[in-house]
Design a protein around this motif. Structure first.
Motif, short mmCIF file in Angstrom:
data_model
loop_
_atom_site.label_atom_id
_atom_site.label_comp_id
_atom_site.label_asym_id
_atom_site.label_seq_id
_atom_site.Cartn_x
_atom_site.Cartn_y
_atom_site.Cartn_z
N ASP A 122 3.81 6.49 -9.85
CA ASP A 122 4.93 6.07 -9.02
C ASP A 122 5.53 7.28 -8.31
O ASP A 122 6.26 8.07 -8.90
CB ASP A 122 5.99 5.39 -9.88
N THR A 123 5.21 7.41 -7.02
CA THR A 123 5.70 8.56 -6.26
C THR A 123 7.13 8.38 -5.77
O THR A 123 7.72 9.32 -5.22
CB THR A 123 4.78 8.82 -5.04
N ASN A 124 7.71 7.21 -5.97
CA ASN A 124 9.07 6.97 -5.50
C ASN A 124 10.11 7.77 -6.28
O ASN A 124 11.25 7.91 -5.82
CB ASN A 124 9.42 5.48 -5.59
N ARG B 240 2.64 6.00 -3.74
CA ARG B 240 2.74 4.99 -4.80
C ARG B 240 1.44 4.20 -5.02
O ARG B 240 1.38 2.97 -4.80
CB ARG B 240 3.88 4.03 -4.51
N SER C 287 -0.30 2.14 -7.01
CA SER C 287 0.03 1.38 -8.21
C SER C 287 -1.17 0.65 -8.81
O SER C 287 -1.12 0.21 -9.96
CB SER C 287 1.13 0.36 -7.92
N ASN D 106 -1.03 1.17 -1.68
CA ASN D 106 0.17 2.00 -1.57
C ASN D 106 1.38 1.06 -1.64
O ASN D 106 1.80 0.49 -0.64
CB ASN D 106 0.15 2.80 -0.27
N ILE E 60 4.48 0.34 -1.43
CA ILE E 60 5.82 0.61 -0.92
C ILE E 60 6.41 -0.70 -0.39
O ILE E 60 5.68 -1.58 0.07
CB ILE E 60 5.81 1.68 0.20
N GLN F 175 4.92 3.86 -18.31
CA GLN F 175 5.56 4.18 -17.04
C GLN F 175 6.87 4.94 -17.19
O GLN F 175 7.13 5.89 -16.45
CB GLN F 175 5.80 2.88 -16.26
N SER G 127 5.30 8.84 -14.65
CA SER G 127 5.27 7.47 -14.12
C SER G 127 3.86 6.92 -13.92
O SER G 127 3.49 6.48 -12.82
CB SER G 127 6.03 7.40 -12.79
#
Length: 402
Positions: A44-46, A76, A78, A96, A98, A367, A395
């Motif tokens: 999770d890059t957020n 992201r 996932s 991705n 998002i 996560q 994450s």
């Protein structure tokens, strides 16, 4: 008339042949230990720490992961999928995830030696918040579920491994076609396609819609990858929130994990073989089992992932909230489940887990505790022991063995 010399030669040959026959069962080649394999973690890059897809190496003889390193910077990732083995280099596909209608699916070319990933393509996902990508076993078609965007999209896989522009997009907000929303308004405010699972024969696509409590079954056109009108299945339990499905190795049983009410259902699968308009059908087997302990509040848990052992004897599930992994035995005569073990996941929020290629280990991505845990699996009892290793990674959302 035999001479003494001829007798000695003949006897020696007979003796050598007899020794070879006697030794044959014992002289089997020893099986080589399984070699280390590449493992990829979508993150999770957020949250501003993780940068994309991370790579590790897993040694199945020891059950050990090397420290993860960044393999590809991407937004992201996932959920991941890999193209089937073939003569050329394989591709890894990442959604991705998002929350934007301009969300994408990214293709990476995989270096088989180093395991490095090189971006080779990127196309629209068909909607916001893509949550799942799958590839058929022929390597010709791919599918994406857009959880936030209430849609699914289909793609052709091009000769270089990249995805075409979407060849089809289905909007699940067409309630006449896809059914009404479920009763849990906080979770079922819109249709939410959560998986695009391809049947073992590559002919059908199963889509769990968390928002309407339906599993939609589509026929996949073999030439174009486009989808038929759906056949809708429901377990007649409004508010369950189907998330993911898994086919049993016998091809007759399908198991669905329901996110909202933390249950697993068993369904019967059948498909027409000879028809101009093939149909795949799910039938309610009237079996459901809780993934959480009887005394754990259902409102504090969301069920996440399920997987079936290659021998078909055990099913595994994860719980976010109870933060557990659960082992069920699968009864051979009817496919019903019996709980065998409930074990802490070794972290917080086990969104995804997977069995390694030997099925002797289970890797769980937690996560919200920034770690991945490794469990040893007893292939006879199905039970897990561990964690035998805990690896730090921020994450983790998905684990892919290649």
């Amino acid at each position: 008339m035999s001479t003494r010399r001829r007798f000695i030669v003949s006897f020696s040959a007979f003796a050598a042949s007899a020794r070879a026959i006697a030794d044959w069962p014992i002289r089997k080649k020893k099986l080589l230990p399984p070699t280390p394999v590449h493992v990829y973690f979508g993150t999770d890059t957020n949250k501003g720490v993780s940068k994309g897809i991370y790579q590790s190496t897993f040694d199945p003889t020891k059950g050990q992961l090397t420290p993860p390193v960044l393999a590809a910077a991407t937004g992201r990732p996932s959920f991941l999928a890999v193209s089937p083995p073939g003569p050329g280099r394989r591709s890894v596909y990442a959604v991705n995830a998002i929350n934007d209608p301009a969300a994408t699916v990214t293709t990476f070319t995989l270096d088989p030696t180093s395991g490095s990933l090189h971006q080779s393509g990127q196309v629209p996902s068909g909607g916001a918040g893509p949550a799942y990508v799958s590839v058929d076993s022929t390597g010709h078609a791919a599918f994406v579920a857009d959880y936030v965007g209430s849609a699914i999209a289909s793609y052709r896989i091009q000769p270089d491994g990249t995805l075409s522009q979407p060849v089809g997009r289905l909007d699940f907000k067409d309630h006449k076609k896809f059914g009404a929303l479920g009763p849990v308004s906080s979770r079922q405010d819109n249709p939410h396609p959560h998986c695009v699972t391809i049947s073992p024969d590559d002919r059908f696509l199963l889509v769990c819609d968390l928002g309407t409590d339906h599993i939609c079954v589509f026929y996949i056109h073999p030439e174009t990858g486009e989808l038929s009108d759906p056949h809708l299945f429901t377990n007649d339990r409004p508010g369950c929130g189907p998330r993911h499905v898994a086919f049993h190795p016998n091809g007759r049983w399908v198991y669905c994990i329901n996110e909202i009410d933390s249950t697993i259902d068993r369904c019967l699968w059948t498909a027409t073989q000879y028809s101009d308009t093939p149909q795949g059908l799910l039938v309610n087997a009237n079996f459901s089992i809780k993934t959480i302990a009887a005394d754990f509040p259902a409102s504090k848990n969301t069920a996440a992932e399920l997987a079936i052992s290659p021998d078909g004897y055990f099913l595994y599930a994860s719980n976010r909230g109870e933060d557990s992994l659960v082992v069920f035995s699968i009864r051979a005569k009817d496919g019903n489940l019996t709980e065998v073990q409930r074990i802490p996941c070794g972290g917080k929020t086990p969104r995804h887990f997977t069995l390694d290629p030997t099925a002797e280990w289970l890797i769980c991505g937690n996560q919200d505790s920034a770690n991945v845990t490794v469990f040893k699996r007893d292939t006879v009892t199905g039970k897990l022991s561990g964690p035998t290793q805990t690896v730090s990674i921020d994450s983790p959302l998905f684990t892919l063995f290649v």
